[in-house]
Scaffold this motif. Sequence first.
Motif, PDB file in Angstrom:
ATOM      1  N   THR A 117       8.746   9.455  -0.193  1.00  0.00           N
ATOM      2  CA  THR A 117       7.396   8.969   0.071  1.00  0.00           C
ATOM      3  C   THR A 117       7.314   7.444   0.168  1.00  0.00           C
ATOM      4  N   TRP A 118       6.217   6.987   0.793  1.00  0.00           N
ATOM      5  CA  TRP A 118       5.956   5.559   0.894  1.00  0.00           C
ATOM      6  C   TRP A 118       5.493   4.956  -0.422  1.00  0.00           C
ATOM      7  N   ASP A 119       5.045   5.809  -1.358  1.00  0.00           N
ATOM      8  CA  ASP A 119       4.380   5.311  -2.559  1.00  0.00           C
ATOM      9  C   ASP A 119       5.195   4.261  -3.296  1.00  0.00           C
ATOM     10  N   LYS A 120       6.523   4.420  -3.295  1.00  0.00           N
ATOM     11  CA  LYS A 120       7.379   3.525  -4.081  1.00  0.00           C
ATOM     12  C   LYS A 120       7.262   2.074  -3.647  1.00  0.00           C
ATOM     13  N   GLY A 121       7.004   1.838  -2.381  1.00  0.00           N
ATOM     14  CA  GLY A 121       6.903   0.464  -1.899  1.00  0.00           C
ATOM     15  C   GLY A 121       5.505  -0.105  -1.900  1.00  0.00           C
ATOM     16  N   LYS A 122       4.535   0.686  -2.347  1.00  0.00           N
ATOM     17  CA  LYS A 122       3.142   0.295  -2.204  1.00  0.00           C
ATOM     18  C   LYS A 122       2.437  -0.051  -3.511  1.00  0.00           C
ATOM     19  N   GLY A 123       3.035   0.308  -4.641  1.00  0.00           N
ATOM     20  CA  GLY A 123       2.301   0.185  -5.884  1.00  0.00           C
ATOM     21  C   GLY A 123       2.873  -0.745  -6.926  1.00  0.00           C
ATOM     22  N   PHE A 124       3.750  -1.660  -6.523  1.00  0.00           N
ATOM     23  CA  PHE A 124       4.249  -2.646  -7.487  1.00  0.00           C
ATOM     24  C   PHE A 124       3.072  -3.422  -8.084  1.00  0.00           C
ATOM     25  N   ASP A 125       3.252  -3.920  -9.287  1.00  0.00           N
ATOM     26  CA  ASP A 125       2.213  -4.734  -9.920  1.00  0.00           C
ATOM     27  C   ASP A 125       1.785  -5.864  -8.989  1.00  0.00           C
ATOM     28  N   THR A 126       0.506  -6.107  -8.911  1.00  0.00           N
ATOM     29  CA  THR A 126      -0.174  -7.138  -8.110  1.00  0.00           C
ATOM     30  C   THR A 126      -0.270  -6.788  -6.624  1.00  0.00           C
TER      31      THR A 126
END
Length: 284
Positions: free
Chosen positions: A172-181
């Motif tokens: 999924t794309w989620d891993k690259g989208k939810g880093f802090d800030t």
Amino acid sequence: MKLLRYGPAGAEKPGILDDQGRVRDLSAHVADIAGDALTPAGLARLAALNPAELPLVEGAPQAELRLGPCVGNVRKFIAIGLNYADHAAESGMAVPSEPVVFNKWTSCITGPDDEVRIPKNSVKTDWEVELGVVIGAPASGVSKADAMAHVAGYCVVNDVSEREWQLERTATWDKGKGFDTFGPIGPWMVTADEIADPGNLAMWLEVDGKRYQDGSTATMVFGVAELVSYCSTFMTLLPGDIITTGTPPGVGMGQKPPVFLRGGEVMRLGIEGLGQQTQKVGRA
């Protein structure tokens, strides 16, 4: 109304922007710009107030006065991918036949002018100016015709993205989208009654003064009503949930050669009628 949250990170208070661009305190009337305050009944109570009679908060907003994320206690931060045909083209991907849905973790949410931090070892951190849709009335299985009645308002979102984790680490794309800030929202939520047509708003983003994105929500593949209806088919949308609706062309990975954030840059972005954000880029 332009509803906002001001003060130190983690201790923000609810506020409203008056007609002179000053912040007025709403603490005596609502605990936060969140949950029930964003329902139709909650917004009606706030709309009945006279901002001029509310306590004035010292300091110019986004200058001496920090603004936090414009919505508190966000339970779902839902994102839509490839929702502009020209952005899909620059990404080398087909225009989807139905919305591409992924998550931005709520822990990534920050204020509109807070620092964006590049993750450790990242070499492909990118930017995306997007229209954020804030849910007001709960929505489950709503039709496209009824969907807009479930929208509380709109805000600016910078869908910051780490492209290696998004596109090269499988699944999924989620891993690259939810880093802090990676989720600045605000500066304020503009209530839906003040935005005549969310499908026709100019939007832009600059890095160090160079304009990379210069588009309009008019080129969205799926409009706000369709996205709210679609998402409500497989989840219940709750007051304060945010759907960020995709980005026009001009992202870093679409440049020739690609341009990614390295640290030290300043991003500025905005959407017509919804305000502007400014973020300095640091490193984690």
